[in-house]
Design an enzyme around this catalytic site. Structure first.
Site, short mmCIF file in Angstrom:
data_model
loop_
_atom_site.label_atom_id
_atom_site.label_comp_id
_atom_site.label_asym_id
_atom_site.label_seq_id
_atom_site.Cartn_x
_atom_site.Cartn_y
_atom_site.Cartn_z
CG HIS A 1 -0.26 0.06 2.54
ND1 HIS A 1 -0.17 -1.03 3.38
CD2 HIS A 1 0.36 1.07 3.18
CE1 HIS A 1 0.49 -0.68 4.47
NE2 HIS A 1 0.83 0.59 4.37
P1 TYD Z 1 -2.25 -3.60 7.45
O1 TYD Z 1 -2.24 -2.15 7.06
O2 TYD Z 1 -2.89 -4.58 6.54
O3 TYD Z 1 -0.77 -4.08 7.76
P2 TYD Z 1 0.47 -4.22 6.76
O4 TYD Z 1 0.50 -3.00 5.91
O5 TYD Z 1 1.64 -4.31 7.66
O6 TYD Z 1 0.36 -5.46 5.96
O7 TYD Z 1 -2.91 -3.68 8.90
C1 TYD Z 1 -3.42 -4.88 9.45
C2 TYD Z 1 -4.64 -4.57 10.30
O8 TYD Z 1 -4.31 -3.74 11.40
C3 TYD Z 1 -5.71 -3.83 9.51
O9 TYD Z 1 -6.95 -4.35 9.91
C4 TYD Z 1 -5.59 -2.40 9.97
C5 TYD Z 1 -5.07 -2.54 11.39
N1 TYD Z 1 -4.19 -1.43 11.82
C6 TYD Z 1 -4.62 -0.59 12.83
O10 TYD Z 1 -5.74 -0.70 13.35
N2 TYD Z 1 -3.78 0.40 13.25
C7 TYD Z 1 -2.56 0.58 12.70
O11 TYD Z 1 -1.81 1.50 13.12
C8 TYD Z 1 -2.12 -0.30 11.65
C9 TYD Z 1 -0.78 -0.13 10.99
C10 TYD Z 1 -2.97 -1.30 11.25
#
Ligand code: TYD
Length: 133
Positions: A50
């Site tokens: 992302h």
């Molecule tokens: P995600 O953005 O998919 O993680 P990555 O980019 O590392 O693969 O995040 C995983 C889950 O955690 C998603 O449901 C969103 C949640 N999340 C939060 O609630 N707060 C945060 O600060 C982050 C980074 C993720």
């Protein structure tokens, strides 16, 4: 200019071991609003995929290692994060992927804003359209 911007964090270690201190707007070029860390990543799993429209982040591998791929829509660059004394700055409008997590990897991320799903671009084609306009 390289997409990979690494900051050397000063180690305040002594004969007892190591210590790194990080302060908002001092050795981090933004005000820290959020801290999260990724650990226990399963074998073969990659994360990220992302970009953010309005978010500065600093990523530090405080244990183990992983490989970060950065992409601004024109160039892709990959960097191994292997040291708790090095921080990678990731600015806005950069597509990021994290690969090759070691079993013991703990990736600490400092962020300039609270979590906001609306700030994410999770679709690569949409990202390319967004950075090209
Ligand atoms: P995600 O953005 O998919 O993680 P990555 O980019 O590392 O693969 O995040 C995983 C889950 O955690 C998603 O449901 C969103 C949640 N999340 C939060 O609630 N707060 C945060 O600060 C982050 C980074 C993720």
């Amino acid at each position: 200019m390289s997409l990979v911007k690494l900051i050397d964090l000063p180690s305040l270690g002594d004969e007892r071991g190591s210590l790194v201190a990080i302060e908002s707007l001092s050795n981090v070029p933004f005000e820290i609003q959020r801290v999260y860390y990724i650990f226990g990543t399963e074998k073969g799993i990659s994360r990220g995929f992302h970009a953010h429209k309005n978010l500065q982040q600093l990523a530090i591998c405080v244990a183990g290692k992983c490989r970060m791929l950065l992409d601004d829509g024109k160039t892709k660059e990959s960097v191994w994060l292997t040291s708790p004394k090095q921080a990678l700055i990731i600015g806005e409008n950069i597509w990021r992927e994290m690969h090759d997590f070691s079993d013991d990897c703990v990736l600490l991320v400092l962020a300039s804003q609270h979590y906001d799903e609306n700030d994410y671009i999770r679709d690569y084609s949409e990202f390319l359209r967004y950075v090209k306009c």
